[in-house]
Design an enzyme around this catalytic site. Sequence first.
Site, PDB file in Angstrom:
ATOM      1  N   GLU A 169       0.829  -1.204   0.000  1.00 39.74           N
ATOM      2  CA  GLU A 169       0.000   0.000   0.000  1.00 39.74           C
ATOM      3  C   GLU A 169       0.864   1.255   0.000  1.00 39.74           C
ATOM      4  O   GLU A 169       1.922   1.308   0.651  1.00 39.74           O
ATOM      5  CB  GLU A 169      -0.903   0.065   1.244  1.00 39.74           C
ATOM      6  CG  GLU A 169      -1.851  -1.098   1.414  1.00 39.74           C
ATOM      7  CD  GLU A 169      -3.038  -1.089   0.481  1.00 39.74           C
ATOM      8  OE1 GLU A 169      -3.268  -0.049  -0.205  1.00 39.74           O
ATOM      9  OE2 GLU A 169      -3.737  -2.111   0.428  1.00 39.74           O
ATOM     10  N   THR A 170       0.387   2.253  -0.720  1.00 40.75           N
ATOM     11  CA  THR A 170       0.876   3.628  -0.587  1.00 40.75           C
ATOM     12  C   THR A 170      -0.299   4.491  -0.157  1.00 40.75           C
ATOM     13  O   THR A 170      -1.373   4.429  -0.763  1.00 40.75           O
ATOM     14  CB  THR A 170       1.459   4.149  -1.907  1.00 40.75           C
ATOM     15  OG1 THR A 170       2.617   3.371  -2.261  1.00 40.75           O
ATOM     16  CG2 THR A 170       1.868   5.612  -1.791  1.00 40.75           C
TER      17      THR A 170
END
Length: 259
Positions: A46-47
């Site tokens: 995830e970002t």
Amino acid sequence: MKIPLYQVDAFTDRMFAGNPAAVCPLDGWLDDEALQAIAAENNLSETAFFVPEGEGFRLRWFTPTTEVDLCGHATLATAHVVFEHLHPERDTIEFESKSGPLVVTRDGGRIRLDFPAIPAEPAEPPSGLVEALGATPQVLLRARKLLAVFTSEDDVRNIAPDFEALKRTAPYGIVISAAGDTHDFVSRFFHPAIGVPEDPVTGAAHCVLTPYWAKRLGKTAFHARQVSKRGGDVWCELHGDRVHLSGHAVLYLRGEITI
């Protein structure tokens, strides 16, 4: 344009464990294509991107291939950045998100997330699921993502899925879990359909796990362990239709993106 970038190991108190997330504070939103390209380049599960909104922030999460509606470890990582690097005077943050408002608070040495509880209901195994997992669960439930419960911690640790098959049989992801040997319960999470074959530590999965284990064990507070290769600890509490998830976070790097 230069964008700050932090990489934080979440749900761990030591570097090189837990779940790494990239965190990018923004003054205003870039277009979705740019956000997705940054997440793909970061190549982490995830970002997180966030912008100021009112007294809090608007928060969004991207895997390398798509935007998601809820992510625990990247929320924890974002809160760590806000608390430790951007606004150390704060003890509480409210994030607006696709899953509604999410309140995050300092909790001693940990950070506590207030997330929606997501109870699962009994379900029939999709065709090919047992073959994709290489094991037969004791119990199978569904809360969009699947929850497969096994007899022992060793069962959970030893499963080696066929990820290509899981893309077809569990397109919304699958959590596998069992009572733990030294923790209340253990788990792993697979979601290859969105570019995350195995997520190291998954906050959102514990929104499903907590109500299940509360009903099964007859209590509402747990110390859980996600037994991926990196591993991580989540302290879980059920509060009606909400789940409190607490954990540590450690900064790995700080830099900037130039686009």
